[in-house]
Motif scaffolding. Structure first.
Motif, PDB file in Angstrom:
ATOM      1  N   GLN A  72     -10.285 -54.170  10.914  1.00 17.45           N
ATOM      2  CA  GLN A  72     -10.797 -55.271  11.742  1.00 17.45           C
ATOM      3  C   GLN A  72     -12.124 -55.815  11.241  1.00 17.45           C
ATOM      4  OE1 GLN A  72     -10.847 -53.949  15.843  1.00 17.45           O
ATOM      5  NE2 GLN A  72      -8.637 -53.714  15.810  1.00 17.45           N
ATOM      6  N   ILE A  73     -13.006 -54.915  10.849  1.00 15.36           N
ATOM      7  CA  ILE A  73     -14.366 -55.349  10.500  1.00 15.36           C
ATOM      8  C   ILE A  73     -14.442 -55.813   9.054  1.00 15.36           C
ATOM      9  CG2 ILE A  73     -16.771 -54.567  10.258  1.00 15.36           C
ATOM     10  CD1 ILE A  73     -16.175 -52.595  12.588  1.00 15.36           C
ATOM     11  N   ALA A  74     -13.750 -55.100   8.163  1.00 11.08           N
ATOM     12  CA  ALA A  74     -13.898 -55.407   6.738  1.00 11.08           C
ATOM     13  C   ALA A  74     -12.674 -56.102   6.153  1.00 11.08           C
ATOM     14  CB  ALA A  74     -14.191 -54.119   5.963  1.00 11.08           C
ATOM     15  N   ARG A 102     -20.676 -51.482   6.429  1.00 13.45           N
ATOM     16  CA  ARG A 102     -21.084 -51.726   5.051  1.00 13.45           C
ATOM     17  C   ARG A 102     -19.950 -52.400   4.276  1.00 13.45           C
ATOM     18  NH1 ARG A 102     -24.734 -49.669   1.612  1.00 13.45           N
ATOM     19  NH2 ARG A 102     -24.280 -50.298  -0.494  1.00 13.45           N
ATOM     20  N   ALA A 103     -18.725 -51.923   4.517  1.00 14.90           N
ATOM     21  CA  ALA A 103     -17.569 -52.516   3.839  1.00 14.90           C
ATOM     22  C   ALA A 103     -17.420 -53.986   4.236  1.00 14.90           C
ATOM     23  CB  ALA A 103     -16.305 -51.739   4.189  1.00 14.90           C
ATOM     24  N   GLY A 104     -17.655 -54.284   5.512  1.00 11.64           N
ATOM     25  CA  GLY A 104     -17.570 -55.666   5.980  1.00 11.64           C
ATOM     26  C   GLY A 104     -18.593 -56.545   5.293  1.00 11.64           C
ATOM     27  N   ARG A 105     -19.757 -55.992   5.067  1.00 11.81           N
ATOM     28  CA  ARG A 105     -20.792 -56.760   4.366  1.00 11.81           C
ATOM     29  C   ARG A 105     -20.416 -56.935   2.896  1.00 11.81           C
ATOM     30  NH1 ARG A 105     -26.546 -54.980   2.376  1.00 11.81           N
ATOM     31  NH2 ARG A 105     -25.063 -54.331   0.805  1.00 11.81           N
ATOM     32  N   ASP A 106     -19.939 -55.832   2.277  1.00 10.98           N
ATOM     33  CA  ASP A 106     -19.585 -55.887   0.846  1.00 10.98           C
ATOM     34  C   ASP A 106     -18.456 -56.879   0.575  1.00 10.98           C
ATOM     35  OD1 ASP A 106     -21.502 -53.983   0.354  1.00 10.98           O
ATOM     36  OD2 ASP A 106     -20.093 -52.327   0.006  1.00 10.98           O
ATOM     37  N   THR A 107     -17.489 -56.958   1.512  1.00 10.10           N
ATOM     38  CA  THR A 107     -16.354 -57.864   1.276  1.00 10.10           C
ATOM     39  C   THR A 107     -16.677 -59.295   1.719  1.00 10.10           C
ATOM     40  OG1 THR A 107     -15.415 -57.383   3.461  1.00 10.10           O
ATOM     41  CG2 THR A 107     -14.600 -56.056   1.604  1.00 10.10           C
ATOM     42  N   ARG A 135     -16.700 -60.318   4.729  1.00  6.95           N
ATOM     43  CA  ARG A 135     -15.960 -60.646   5.953  1.00  6.95           C
ATOM     44  C   ARG A 135     -16.874 -60.667   7.185  1.00  6.95           C
ATOM     45  NH1 ARG A 135     -10.099 -60.129   7.763  1.00  6.95           N
ATOM     46  NH2 ARG A 135     -10.246 -59.287   9.852  1.00  6.95           N
ATOM     47  N   LEU A 136     -17.941 -59.873   7.117  1.00  7.59           N
ATOM     48  CA  LEU A 136     -18.816 -59.708   8.281  1.00  7.59           C
ATOM     49  C   LEU A 136     -20.068 -60.555   8.083  1.00  7.59           C
ATOM     50  CD1 LEU A 136     -19.045 -57.972  10.859  1.00  7.59           C
ATOM     51  CD2 LEU A 136     -20.142 -56.219   9.470  1.00  7.59           C
ATOM     52  N   ASP A 137     -20.293 -61.520   8.985  1.00  3.49           N
ATOM     53  CA  ASP A 137     -21.498 -62.343   8.817  1.00  3.49           C
ATOM     54  C   ASP A 137     -22.727 -61.592   9.329  1.00  3.49           C
ATOM     55  OD1 ASP A 137     -22.177 -63.162  11.671  1.00  3.49           O
ATOM     56  OD2 ASP A 137     -20.053 -63.722  11.520  1.00  3.49           O
ATOM     57  N   ALA A 138     -23.896 -62.069   8.925  1.00  2.84           N
ATOM     58  CA  ALA A 138     -25.145 -61.349   9.197  1.00  2.84           C
ATOM     59  C   ALA A 138     -25.374 -61.164  10.694  1.00  2.84           C
ATOM     60  CB  ALA A 138     -26.318 -62.088   8.553  1.00  2.84           C
ATOM     61  N   ALA A 141     -25.479 -57.565  15.386  1.00  6.63           N
ATOM     62  CA  ALA A 141     -25.054 -57.244  16.756  1.00  6.63           C
ATOM     63  C   ALA A 141     -24.411 -55.850  16.796  1.00  6.63           C
ATOM     64  CB  ALA A 141     -24.079 -58.304  17.262  1.00  6.63           C
ATOM     65  N   HIS A 142     -23.563 -55.542  15.812  1.00  7.14           N
ATOM     66  CA  HIS A 142     -22.954 -54.206  15.753  1.00  7.14           C
ATOM     67  C   HIS A 142     -24.022 -53.116  15.601  1.00  7.14           C
ATOM     68  CE1 HIS A 142     -18.827 -55.360  15.927  1.00  7.14           C
ATOM     69  NE2 HIS A 142     -18.765 -55.926  14.732  1.00  7.14           N
TER      70      HIS A 142
END
Ligand code: M6R
Length: 363
Positions: free
Chosen positions: A70-72, A171-176, A178-181, A186-187
């Motif tokens: 879901q996150i990444a 971290r995976a969401g940031r690396d890919t 997919r996850l905005d700042a 918020a997470h």
């Protein structure tokens, strides 16, 4: 030293707010930008995440599967170590394999780790013992900082494993990309509130003592959950059976009508783990099916969820209302307390249950 508690398990359950606070501090960076993980952790090129573990650590892996997807947006393969290593799993150089083990010495998990070495891009481990074999043989070991866990039933290690896996998924969401700042920030704010929610769950969990006595009289107990609460249902059932010797099964709520519902009558308590999330209404329709067969529903939810469930449930436990990411971690507390109090009620050897060893070093 049990620090005034009757059992190590009780002490370890109670320690969770401070354990998680410590782990959060260990992994927090200078700002809010990203979890501060050891050098070498990198999901930018990850084709897939492969999660492997045994027992309770495997249930942590199953929760993490939802998070990584879901996150990444990364595909996840998740398996029990003793199955994974014997089925010639298809592996590739872009896979990131993550092995989860409190002791870091579990024979099947270690053998699975050795099996993937040289066949995947990166081997990570999530361990409580940083000097353990699994920690030493992985490319990067991420300590969970739970401190020594003496009780055979894993409690604080489970929630600390979940915390570290949540940080890895972020971290995976940031690396890919997919996850905005903003969402990442918020997470991270949600995670910062985790120790406080764990303390609230512990306070409210005291109300479970009487309910646990009812479980202590039961022959069979079912646990139900959906989404990330499904592995929590499995964990609740494992905790109860291993220390109280009561037969317990965890099921995905939606699977009930594909078989397990045949077990239900007025003698079967059914513990339902249902935070008020997007899947709540679906779970409630399963609760209605249980009640229609006189099953005794013990509903763990927040106040809004309990109000919506209405009359008909045998017992409700009002949990704090928590962000979705935290629910599987916070709901571990009532699962642990139900098992603990049921075992105390039955007079079993809580810290040293029969037939079990803390560290399973044979295959
Ligand atoms: O040390 P590990 O995390 O590798 O151990 C895995 C399982 O043996 C362990 O979680 C076991 O299932 C516990 N007794 C559960 O409470």
């Amino acid at each position: 030293d049990k620090a005034g508690h009757r059992h190590f398990m009780a002490k370890e359950i109670a320690e969770q707010p401070s354990v998680l606070r410590g782990a959060l501090e260990f992994y927090s960076g200078p700002g809010d930008e990203a979890p501060c993980l050891p050098e070498g952790v990198d999901f930018a090129a990850a084709g897939r995440v492969v999660l492997v573990a045994c027992g309770t650590a495997y249930y942590a892996a199953q929760v993490a599967k939802y998070w990584f997807e879901q996150i990444a947006g990364i595909a996840v393969e998740c398996d029990i170590a003793s199955e994974f290593r014997y089925r010639n799993p298809v592996l590739g150089p872009r896979d990131v394999a993550i092995f989860i083990s409190q002791s870091g010495e579990t024979a099947d998990t270690l053998a699975a780790l050795r099996h993937v070495q040289g066949r995947v891009g990166q081997v990570l481990s999530v361990v409580n013992v940083p000097t353990s074999t699994i920690a030493r043989e992985s490319d990067v070991a991420l300590p969970i900082h739970a401190g020594p866990e003496i009780g055979v039933a894993s409690t604080k290690a489970f929630t600390a494993q979940l915390l570290v896996l949540a940080l890895l998924a972020l971290r995976a969401g940031r690396d890919t990309g997919r996850l905005d700042a903003d969402t990442l920030a918020a997470h991270l704010r949600d995670l910062a509130a985790l120790p406080g929610f764990m303390a609230q769950a512990l306070d409210r969990g005291e109300a479970l003592r009487d309910i646990a006595a009812e479980l202590g009289e039961a022959r069979d107990v079912l646990f139900l959950g959906r989404g990330p609460m499904y592995p929590l249902a499995l964990e609740g059932a494992l905790k109860l059976k291993e220390i109280s010797y009561i037969h317990a099964e965890g099921h995905a709520s939606g699977e009930l009508k594909h078989g397990p519902i045949a077990l239900i009558d007025q003698h079967v308590p059914v513990v339902v783990m249902a935070p008020r999330d997007a899947l709540f209404d679906k779970t409630m329709s399963n609760v209605a099916e249980v009640m229609a067969r006189q099953g005794q529903v013990i509903l763990l939810s927040d106040r809004a969820g309990l109000a919506e469930a209405g009359p008909g449930i045998a017992h409700g436990l009002a949990m704090p209302a928590v962000p979705d990411l935290l629910a599987p971690i916070v709901y571990a507390v009532p699962a642990q307390l139900l098992a603990y109090h049921a075992a105390v009620y039955r007079g079993t050897d809580v810290d040293q249950p029969r037939n079990l060893a803390k560290s399973v070093t044979v295959e």
